[in-house]
Design an enzyme around this catalytic site. Structure first.
Site, mmCIF file in Angstrom:
data_model
loop_
_atom_site.group_PDB
_atom_site.id
_atom_site.type_symbol
_atom_site.label_atom_id
_atom_site.label_comp_id
_atom_site.label_asym_id
_atom_site.label_seq_id
_atom_site.Cartn_x
_atom_site.Cartn_y
_atom_site.Cartn_z
ATOM 1 N N HIS A 36 -2.090 2.081 -5.970
ATOM 2 C CA HIS A 36 -2.989 0.949 -5.739
ATOM 3 C C HIS A 36 -3.157 0.106 -7.003
ATOM 4 C CE1 HIS A 36 -4.755 -0.139 -1.993
ATOM 5 N NE2 HIS A 36 -5.885 -0.513 -2.538
ATOM 6 N N HIS A 87 -4.461 -8.754 3.934
ATOM 7 C CA HIS A 87 -5.912 -8.657 4.094
ATOM 8 C C HIS A 87 -6.348 -9.445 5.328
ATOM 9 C CE1 HIS A 87 -6.732 -7.775 -0.446
ATOM 10 N NE2 HIS A 87 -6.424 -6.688 0.230
ATOM 11 N N TYR A 104 -10.061 -10.414 -6.632
ATOM 12 C CA TYR A 104 -9.109 -10.653 -7.712
ATOM 13 C C TYR A 104 -9.436 -11.911 -8.506
ATOM 14 C CZ TYR A 104 -6.545 -7.020 -5.340
ATOM 15 O OH TYR A 104 -6.197 -5.828 -4.763
ATOM 16 N N LYS A 118 -2.350 -2.073 7.843
ATOM 17 C CA LYS A 118 -3.535 -1.536 8.509
ATOM 18 C C LYS A 118 -3.682 -2.157 9.896
ATOM 19 C CE LYS A 118 -6.414 -0.236 4.565
ATOM 20 N NZ LYS A 118 -7.708 -0.426 3.883
ATOM 21 N N ARG A 155 0.856 -1.180 0.000
ATOM 22 C CA ARG A 155 0.000 0.000 0.000
ATOM 23 C C ARG A 155 0.896 1.235 0.000
ATOM 24 N NH1 ARG A 155 -2.277 -3.370 4.151
ATOM 25 N NH2 ARG A 155 -4.395 -4.106 3.643
#
Length: 304
Positions: free
Chosen positions: A244, A270, A279, A175, A151
Site C-alpha cells: 500500500h 476510488h 493525497y 473492490k 492494491r
C-alpha cells in the site's frame, strides 16, 4: 414485555444467531463479543439489569467513557455498530421497543496520512538485481505496484490474459468486483517482459496466474508482503515498504506532477473522490513552495 433472561444469556443467544443465521466468521463474533462486553460492564456499573432500561443517554455516556479510555474513532464506531445490531436482534427476539444506539454517532479520529516514499527513496527501492527468477519476479511485482497503483489483492489476482503488453495496460478487478483498465509504465513493462521469460523455468500448477510462487501456484498476498519487507532490508530502506505504500507513492507522485485529482481517482479505482483527496494533503508543503515562488502576491519583496 422483554424477555427476562440475564444479559449474559442474551449475548449467548445473539452469538448463536450470528453463527447460525448470519454465518459470521469466528473473528467477527469475537469482535461482537468484545464490544458488547463493554456495554455489559457499563450496565453493571450503573446497576442496569434489563435491556428496556438502557436509554440513548446511557449509550452516549458509555461512548464517552470508552472515548476517555483511549478508544479510537474507528473502534468506537464499531462498538456502536455492534450495539445497534444487538438491539435490533433483541427487538425481534425479545420484543424490545427501542434501539437506544440508533442515530448516535461516534467521534471521528484525526485522519492519518498514508506513508509514502519520495522519488529518491522509490528509485533506491526499485534498483533490484535480477540474478535469479525470484528476484526477477519481485522486481516485476514492485514495478507494477508503483507503475499502476495496484492494491495487493489486485496484483495477486492478475492473470496473464489481463496484461496487454502491446498496449501497455492491465485489466484489474478492484473492490466491489469493479473492473478498470490501468496503464503500465515502460520500466514496469520491461520488468514484466523479463519475468515472463523467466516464468517458463518454473514447473507451473497455475498456468493462468501472472505471478507464481516456488511451487508454481498463484502467489499469496502474505508472500508478496514478506518479499517486499525482505527487499526493504536488502535495499537499505529506513523502514519496511509494503504494497500500500507503493500505491500511496504512485498516487502522491502522480498528483504532484499532474494536479489532476479526477484522473488519479480513476486510476486508483476510488468510488468517491473524497477518498482520493487525502493525497492533496501530502503535497501541501510542495505546493506551498511552488506558490511562494510563483505567485506575484506571495513573493517576498527584495530589500534594498
Amino acid at each position: 414485555m422483554v424477555d427476562s433472561l440475564p444479559f449474559a444469556k442474551q449475548l449467548d443467544q445473539f452469538e448463536r444467531y450470528l453463527r447460525s443465521e448470519r454465518n459470521a466468521s469466528p473473528h467477527t463474533i469475537t469482535n461482537y463479543r468484545r464490544d458488547l462486553k463493554k456495554l455489559q460492564d457499563y450496565c453493571q456499573q450503573q446497576g442496569i439489569e434489563r435491556l428496556e432500561d438502557i436509554t440513548p443517554s446511557d449509550i452516549r455516556l458509555c461512548l464517552g467513557q470508552l472515548h476517555r479510555q483511549g478508544l479510537s474513532g474507528s473502534s468506537l464506531q464499531r462498538w456502536l455498530s455492534s450495539s445497534r445490531s444487538f438491539f435490533t436482534f433483541a427487538s425481534r427476539k425479545y420484543g424490545l421497543q427501542l434501539n437506544p444506539a440508533s442515530g448516535i454517532r461516534a467521534p471521528k479520529s484525526p485522519q492519518k496520512l498514508p506513508k509514502t516514499l519520495d522519488a529518491d527513496q522509490t528509485q533506491q527501492y526499485l534498483e533490484i538485481s535480477t540474478d535469479d527468477w525470484i528476484d526477477c519476479r519481485d522486481r516485476a511485482m514492485v514495478e507494477l505496484f508503483y507503475s499502476s497503483g495496484l492494491r495487493l489483492a489486485e496484483l495477486v489476482g492478475l492473470d496473464l490474459a489481463h496484461i496487454d503488453m502491446g498496449e501497455g495496460s492491465a485489466r484489474v478487478l478492484g473492490k466491489g468486483r469493479k473492473e478498470r483498465l490501468v496503464p503500465i509504465g515502460r520500466f514496469a513493462l520491461k520488468a514484466l517482459q523479463d519475468w515472463l521469460k523467466r516464468r517458463r523455468e518454473i514447473p507451473l500448477s497455475d498456468h493462468q496466474a501472472l505471478f507464481v510462487s516456488k511451487r508454481g501456484n498463484r502467489i499469496s498476498p502474505r508472500t508478496v508482503q514478506q518479499r517486499l519487507q525482505k527487499l526493504s532490508l536488502e535495499q537499505g530502506m529506513d523502514g519496511k515498504v509494503h504494497p500500500h505504500m507503493l500505491r500511496h507513492s504512485f498516487a502522491s507522485h502522480l498528483l504532484e506532477s499532474s494536479g489532476d485529482l479526477r484522473a488519479v481517482q480513476e486510476l486508483l479505482g476510488h468510488a468517491n473522490i473524497s477518498t482520493t483527496q487525502v493525497y492533496t494533503h501530502l503535497d501541501f508543503q510542495h505546493l506551498a513552495k511552488v506558490y511562494d515562488k510563483a505567485h506575484p502576491r506571495a513573493q517576498k519583496r527584495k530589500t534594498k
